[in-house]
Scaffold this motif. Structure first.
Motif, short mmCIF file in Angstrom:
data_model
loop_
_atom_site.label_atom_id
_atom_site.label_comp_id
_atom_site.label_asym_id
_atom_site.label_seq_id
_atom_site.Cartn_x
_atom_site.Cartn_y
_atom_site.Cartn_z
N LEU A 141 -14.32 96.15 0.49
CA LEU A 141 -14.64 94.77 0.85
C LEU A 141 -15.52 94.14 -0.22
O LEU A 141 -15.28 93.01 -0.66
CB LEU A 141 -15.33 94.74 2.21
CG LEU A 141 -15.79 93.36 2.71
CD1 LEU A 141 -14.59 92.43 2.88
CD2 LEU A 141 -16.56 93.49 4.01
N THR A 152 -7.83 92.91 14.50
CA THR A 152 -8.29 91.94 13.51
C THR A 152 -7.13 91.45 12.67
O THR A 152 -6.99 90.25 12.40
CB THR A 152 -9.37 92.56 12.60
OG1 THR A 152 -10.47 92.98 13.40
CG2 THR A 152 -9.84 91.57 11.56
N VAL A 165 -6.94 94.37 5.98
CA VAL A 165 -8.05 94.77 6.86
C VAL A 165 -8.13 96.29 6.78
O VAL A 165 -7.13 96.99 6.97
CB VAL A 165 -7.81 94.35 8.32
CG1 VAL A 165 -8.97 94.80 9.20
CG2 VAL A 165 -7.61 92.84 8.42
N ALA A 182 -13.40 96.78 9.26
CA ALA A 182 -13.58 96.73 10.71
C ALA A 182 -13.74 98.13 11.28
O ALA A 182 -13.38 99.13 10.65
CB ALA A 182 -12.38 96.04 11.36
N HIS A 187 -11.35 92.26 5.05
CA HIS A 187 -12.20 92.60 6.18
C HIS A 187 -12.33 94.11 6.27
O HIS A 187 -11.37 94.84 6.00
CB HIS A 187 -11.60 92.08 7.50
CG HIS A 187 -11.44 90.59 7.55
ND1 HIS A 187 -12.45 89.75 7.96
CD2 HIS A 187 -10.39 89.81 7.24
CE1 HIS A 187 -12.02 88.50 7.89
NE2 HIS A 187 -10.77 88.51 7.46
#
Length: 223
Positions: free
Chosen positions: A167, A184, A115, A176, A174
């Motif tokens: 991404l 997340t 992430v 974010a 992810h």
């Protein structure tokens, strides 16, 4: 130095609040934390993150320059760290809150999921730009975890990927907002904590057998 905490079924490994370079003492501290995660029984998962501007800026080149006689042992320890994370018996998530460069980027690839902060920070393999070739083990890891086209671009051009570009390229799972990166990652990890155990480790070890063999091959350490 890295620290390890636990939130319910999720272990939180914080790599530190500096550039988090791979100094031998830093590597030893991370290894100790991973050992605790491995020895724990029951449902568990791991989120690796950091505090501040960097997730990790990679190898400690200053230490390596000053301690050239330990070059081989140092590379062995870096390879073993990658191999250990890649085959951990728990689901692992790298929460990339800041710059993730070189060996730091490779460490992120050794995790099951990534992430990344969407608005700031770069993920980059700068080796072609700084004149340091990838070892066979590093190449194997990168190529095992990235699509061929992305691996080629990342390895040969030293492109700096922002969160949304990473991404789109499939480097991260992810992208974010800053305040949601860690949560997340924890959500992903917690949802998979029940998978922990020897079966998961066996699956990973067989899935990435070639990369693990290359990382652990001391006879072809530097090619």
């Amino acid at each position: 130095m890295p620290t390890l905490d636990r939130q319910d079924d999720v272990f939180m490994l914080d790599l530190g609040d500096t550039e988090n370079r791979f100094h031998p003492d830093w590597i030893a501290s991370v290894d100790t934390a991973l050992g605790e995660v491995e020895r724990t029984e029951g449902a568990r998962a791991l989120v690796t993150t950091a505090t501040g501007k960097f997730f990790s800026n990679g190898l400690d080149l200053d230490w390596l320059t000053a301690n050239g006689e330990h070059h081989r042992d140092y590379v062995v320890s870096v390879h073993e760290l990658f191999a250990r994370v890649l085959s951990l018996p728990v689901i692992t998530v790298a929460a990339l809150q800041g710059h993730t460069f070189a060996a730091g980027a490779m460490l992120s690839l050794a995790h099951d999921f990534r992430v990344m902060r969407a608005d700031r920070g770069f993920w980059c393999l700068p080796e072609a730009e700084i004149g340091i070739p990838f070892t066979p083990g590093m190449s194997a890891l990168i190529q095992a975890r990235l699509a061929p086209r992305t691996a080629h671009e990342a390895m040969t051009t030293a492109r700096r990927y922002g969160g949304r570009d990473a991404l789109a390229a499939g480097i991260v799972d992810h992208a974010a907002d800053e305040d949601a990166v860690r949560s997340t990652a924890v959500g992903i990890a917690a949802a998979q904590a029940g998978k922990a155990g020897p079966t998961l480790s066996t699956i990973k070890s067989r899935m990435y057998a070639s990369a693990l063999d290359a990382l652990r091959d001391k006879d072809k350490l530097l090619g």
